[in-house]
Design an enzyme around this catalytic site. Structure first.
Site, PDB file in Angstrom:
ATOM      1  N   GLY A 156       0.944  -1.413   0.078  1.00 11.06           N
ATOM      2  CA  GLY A 156      -0.082  -0.084   0.032  1.00 11.06           C
ATOM      3  C   GLY A 156       0.634   1.216   0.136  1.00 11.06           C
ATOM      4  N   GLY A 163       0.775   5.161   1.910  1.00 12.67           N
ATOM      5  CA  GLY A 163       0.498   6.077   2.715  1.00 12.67           C
ATOM      6  C   GLY A 163       0.588   7.423   2.545  1.00 12.67           C
ATOM      7  N   GLY A 201       4.573   7.671   2.437  1.00 11.19           N
ATOM      8  CA  GLY A 201       5.401   6.711   1.960  1.00 11.19           C
ATOM      9  C   GLY A 201       4.781   5.511   1.649  1.00 11.19           C
ATOM     10  N   VAL A 239       4.090   1.443   1.811  1.00 10.58           N
ATOM     11  CA  VAL A 239       3.896   0.701   3.051  1.00 10.58           C
ATOM     12  C   VAL A 239       3.999  -0.870   2.691  1.00 10.58           C
ATOM     13  CG1 VAL A 239       2.249  -0.657   4.762  1.00 10.58           C
ATOM     14  CG2 VAL A 239       1.949   1.789   3.976  1.00 10.58           C
ATOM     15  N   LYS A 262       6.499   0.969   7.105  1.00  6.71           N
ATOM     16  CA  LYS A 262       5.988   2.404   6.473  1.00  6.71           C
ATOM     17  C   LYS A 262       7.468   2.838   6.031  1.00  6.71           C
ATOM     18  CE  LYS A 262       2.685   4.777   7.712  1.00  6.71           C
ATOM     19  NZ  LYS A 262       1.863   5.756   8.639  1.00  6.71           N
ATOM     20  N   ASP A 312      -7.140  12.801  12.972  1.00  4.46           N
ATOM     21  CA  ASP A 312      -7.192  12.187  11.664  1.00  4.46           C
ATOM     22  C   ASP A 312      -7.862  10.853  11.709  1.00  4.46           C
ATOM     23  OD1 ASP A 312      -7.256  12.811   9.060  1.00  4.46           O
ATOM     24  OD2 ASP A 312      -5.327  11.905   8.616  1.00  4.46           O
TER      25      ASP A 312
END
Length: 301
Positions: free
Chosen positions: A18, A20, A23, A25, A44, A133
């Site tokens: 993935g 994020g 940066g 993952v 990450k 968040d």
């Protein structure tokens, strides 16, 4: 970075799973894992070197809240220009992924997710931290039955740390920000509770929030509770995540099936590929192999 890269001699990157806000993952293996553990984690990888991103990275790795519904960093490593943050690998994607596939969720299913989110925030707030968040993309899911874990603490702050609360501009995601945040109020737990109310609306309608517009909650048993969380006046919201959770558990939400099943979105890491036979064979070995094949052929004739 590529597959097989070892960071600081500890985390070996297996495959990218993935991306994020800070940066990429990756699934990785921690070679220092305790005996009996497979050591597979998510890492990450810091995507840049500017001071603000590094501050967020260091801030996130300092959050070590142990709770079954929280994905907090478990370790970090740095080597030259490479910096990684390690955490549990959560295999079911995010609530945002689920909403894209299903649209609005059954109210009873949404109630379970909201219960687990408030459990997580109760632990986070008890540690003196505001997440800042809370949104579907940061609510991770384990495969199978609903099991939510709150992640991504990149902009979280300790409420008693003055240095970390002096951010320039508004921090968070449009649509999930409480009105007082937009007005410059310092971080406090009820800002996260406002975001929970927005998430509740999104779970029940399948529609993302509109920045600057109080979310609408459809008719149903969860409506008064969710609307209390998104009160423009913070004093009218529940005073804590624990109390919001207590009030949620008093609500009778009739079972409304079917519930969606969360798939395993990560899967197994790719298997190493390569030739089945040695690429280089010496002349002597080749003679032996050919001789054996000839002998077998003569025996069969």
């Amino acid at each position: 970075m590529t597959e097989g890269t070892a960071v600081a001699g500890r985390y070996v990157l297996l495959d990218r799973v993935g991306t994020g806000g800070m940066g990429a993952v990756w699934r990785a293996r921690d070679v220092r894992a305790a005996p009996g553990q497979d050591g597979v984690v998510a890492v990450k990888v810091l995507g840049g070197h500017d001071a603000s991103m590094l501050l967020r990275f260091v801030r996130e790795q300092s959050v070590r809240i142990r709770h079954p519904h929280v994905v907090a960093p478990t370790g970090w490593a740095a080597e030259d220009h490479q910096v990684v943050l390690a955490m549990d690998l959560v295999r079911g994607g995010s609530v945002a992924d689920l909403l894209l596939e299903t649209g609005a969720l059954p109210a009873s299913y949404a109630a379970v997710l909201l219960d687990q989110l408030l459990q997580a925030l109760t632990a986070v707030h008890a540690a003196g931290v505001v997440h800042r968040d809370v949104k579907p993309a940061n609510l991770l899911l384990e495969p199978g039955s609903p099991y939510l874990r709150l992640g991504d603490f990149g902009v979280a702050v300790a409420v008693d740390d003055i240095r970390l609360t002096r951010d320039r501009g508004v921090v968070g995601t449009d649509g999930y920000l409480a009105p007082e945040v937009l007005a410059g109020a310092p971080p406090e737990p009820r800002h996260d509770l406002y975001a929970v109310g927005v998430v509740a609306s999104q779970l029940l309608t399948g529609r993302p929030p509109r920045p600057g517009v109080r979310p609408l909650v459809p008719e149903g048993p969860l409506r008064p509770w969710a609307e209390a969380l998104t009160e423009p006046d913070p004093d009218l919201r529940p005073p804590s995540a624990a109390i919001a959770l207590e009030r949620l558990r008093r609500i009778e939400v009739p079972p409304d099936l079917p519930w969606p099943t969360v798939p395993d979105r990560v899967g197994d890491p790719p298997r190493p590929t390569g030739p089945r036979w040695p690429v280089v064979v010496s002349a002597a070995s080749l003679v032996v192999i050919v001789g054996c094949l000839v002998a077998i052929g003569l025996m069969l004739t």
